[in-house]
Write a protein that holds these residues in place. Structure first.
Motif, mmCIF file in Angstrom:
data_model
loop_
_atom_site.group_PDB
_atom_site.id
_atom_site.type_symbol
_atom_site.label_atom_id
_atom_site.label_comp_id
_atom_site.label_asym_id
_atom_site.label_seq_id
_atom_site.Cartn_x
_atom_site.Cartn_y
_atom_site.Cartn_z
ATOM 1 N N ASN A 1 0.831 -1.219 0.000
ATOM 2 C CA ASN A 1 0.000 0.000 0.000
ATOM 3 C C ASN A 1 0.857 1.257 0.000
ATOM 4 O OD1 ASN A 1 -2.492 -1.336 -0.066
ATOM 5 N ND2 ASN A 1 -2.410 -1.679 2.145
ATOM 6 N N GLY A 2 1.925 1.220 -0.765
ATOM 7 C CA GLY A 2 2.789 2.394 -0.906
ATOM 8 C C GLY A 2 3.856 2.519 0.165
ATOM 9 N N VAL A 3 3.870 1.573 1.122
ATOM 10 C CA VAL A 3 4.826 1.676 2.230
ATOM 11 C C VAL A 3 6.015 0.753 1.971
ATOM 12 C CG1 VAL A 3 5.148 1.462 4.722
ATOM 13 C CG2 VAL A 3 2.927 2.187 3.810
ATOM 14 N N CYS B 1 7.650 8.667 -0.034
ATOM 15 C CA CYS B 1 7.354 7.760 -1.156
ATOM 16 C C CYS B 1 5.898 7.292 -1.164
ATOM 17 C CB CYS B 1 8.285 6.554 -1.125
ATOM 18 S SG CYS B 1 9.969 6.940 -1.653
ATOM 19 N N ILE B 2 5.217 7.289 -0.014
ATOM 20 C CA ILE B 2 3.810 6.864 -0.002
ATOM 21 C C ILE B 2 3.007 7.726 -0.978
ATOM 22 C CG2 ILE B 2 1.678 6.781 1.364
ATOM 23 C CD1 ILE B 2 3.403 5.981 3.779
ATOM 24 N N THR B 3 3.236 9.028 -0.919
ATOM 25 C CA THR B 3 2.522 9.926 -1.840
ATOM 26 C C THR B 3 2.867 9.583 -3.281
ATOM 27 O OG1 THR B 3 2.537 11.657 -0.182
ATOM 28 C CG2 THR B 3 2.148 12.356 -2.438
ATOM 29 N N PHE C 1 3.902 6.623 -4.545
ATOM 30 C CA PHE C 1 3.325 5.340 -4.969
ATOM 31 C C PHE C 1 1.801 5.421 -5.107
ATOM 32 C CE2 PHE C 1 7.292 3.395 -3.118
ATOM 33 C CZ PHE C 1 7.741 2.826 -4.301
ATOM 34 N N THR C 2 1.138 6.157 -4.228
ATOM 35 C CA THR C 2 -0.324 6.141 -4.233
ATOM 36 C C THR C 2 -0.952 7.152 -5.185
ATOM 37 O OG1 THR C 2 -0.373 7.603 -2.300
ATOM 38 C CG2 THR C 2 -0.500 5.231 -1.870
ATOM 39 N N THR C 3 -0.186 8.205 -5.557
ATOM 40 C CA THR C 3 -0.765 9.208 -6.473
ATOM 41 C C THR C 3 -0.003 9.264 -7.794
ATOM 42 O OG1 THR C 3 0.665 11.031 -5.742
ATOM 43 C CG2 THR C 3 -1.373 10.648 -4.477
ATOM 44 N N ASN C 4 1.095 8.527 -7.864
ATOM 45 C CA ASN C 4 1.995 8.558 -9.027
ATOM 46 C C ASN C 4 2.533 9.968 -9.296
ATOM 47 O OD1 ASN C 4 3.449 7.099 -10.877
ATOM 48 N ND2 ASN C 4 2.018 7.513 -12.556
ATOM 49 N N TRP D 1 5.584 12.178 -8.312
ATOM 50 C CA TRP D 1 6.912 12.074 -7.702
ATOM 51 C C TRP D 1 7.654 13.409 -7.732
ATOM 52 C CZ3 TRP D 1 8.153 7.639 -5.171
ATOM 53 C CH2 TRP D 1 7.389 6.511 -5.469
#
Ligand SMILES: NC(=O)c1ccc[n+]([C@@H]2O[C@H](COP(=O)([O-])OP(=O)(O)OC[C@H]3O[C@@H](n4cnc5c(N)ncnc54)[C@H](OP(=O)(O)O)[C@@H]3O)[C@@H](O)[C@H]2O)c1
Length: 216
Positions: A103-105, A197-199, A201-204, A206
């Protein structure tokens, strides 16, 4: 004029190398695979060379470590302990496990009461590590534009002079610096990479977020 040795050939290494070159520094980039950087080097117009990890470490008055976290010790060994002695090493690396995020973690190979930078400082006591640039994406490392607001660069390390040197680099590259103290603070700074990185991975996205410490 300080000479900069960059250990690594990935996006962080070439981005930071580019920032130093842009500001007129002489840079040597060290890698186990110099041919990987032929195309990149051809595009640079400043004083830049590419060599082995030992070449870059010997060249630099100031060093940047920008390699995969689980390769950091091996790369520093290959750089040569004598080439690290008394030098500031800006440590951008993160102890990321070779496992997919959940989950992005991201997963780390350290635990909450340990950090990669402490392990590096213990393994190479004559060098002065400063954690920095580990929790901001490479595209945002050089003078990022956040509508005039400077992002915060959290740093830590045991040597005050090294932290002053790292702060100069942070300022040059457009960041405010928050010195969080000694090497143990890397236990808190390294996981900021997970949060950042959570942001991604979850929103694409960067390229649109950075940390800012609000104070009053
Ligand atoms: N990507 C980002 O935006 C970002 C942002 C902040 C922090 N970071 C951290 O900065 C560091 C560099 O990240 P990156 O994305 O630029 O590159 P990376 O892909 O994490 O690392 C590439 C570098 O690691 C070296 N390497 C990998 N495996 C190795 C091994 N088994 N033995 C020796 N060397 C090995 C490579 O050596 P060769 O040169 O020989 O190929 C190369 O120089 C990482 O620790 C990362 O967590 C990344």
């Amino acid at each position: 004029m300080k000479k900069i040795g960059i250990l690594g050939s990935g996006v962080v290494a070439t981005t930071l190398a580019g920032g130093f070159i842009k500001n007129g520094y002489a840079v040597c980039v060290g890698t186990g695979h110099p041919e990987k950087l032929d195309g990149w080097k051809a595009l640079q117009s400043g004083n830049v060379s590419v060599g082995s990890f030992a070449d870059a470490a010997a060249f630099g008055d100031l060093l940047v470590l920008a390699v995969k976290g689980d390769a950091a010790i091996a790369v520093l060994e290959s750089a040569g302990k004598n080439n690290l002695e008394g030098k500031t090493i800006i440590d951008t690396s993160n102890p990321i496990e070779a496992a997919p995020p959940v989950n992005g973690v991201l997963k780390f190979f350290t635990n909450i009461n340990s950090s990669l930078m402490e392990a590096l400082q213990e393994a190479f006591p004559a060098a002065n590590f400063v954690k920095a640039f580990n929790s901001i994406g490479a595209p945002l490392m050089i003078n990022p534009d956040f509508n005039g607001v400077k992002p915060t660069m959290f740093i830590c390390g045991n040597n005050e002079a090294a932290k002053i040197e790292a702060t100069t680099v942070n300022t040059l590259f457009g960041f405010d610096t928050e010195d969080m103290g000694q090497a143990e603070a890397a236990r808190a700074i390294e996981p900021l990479c997970m949060l950042w990185c959570i942001t991604g991975f979850t929103t694409n996205n960067w390229t649109g977020h950075a940390f800012k410490l609000l104070k009053r």
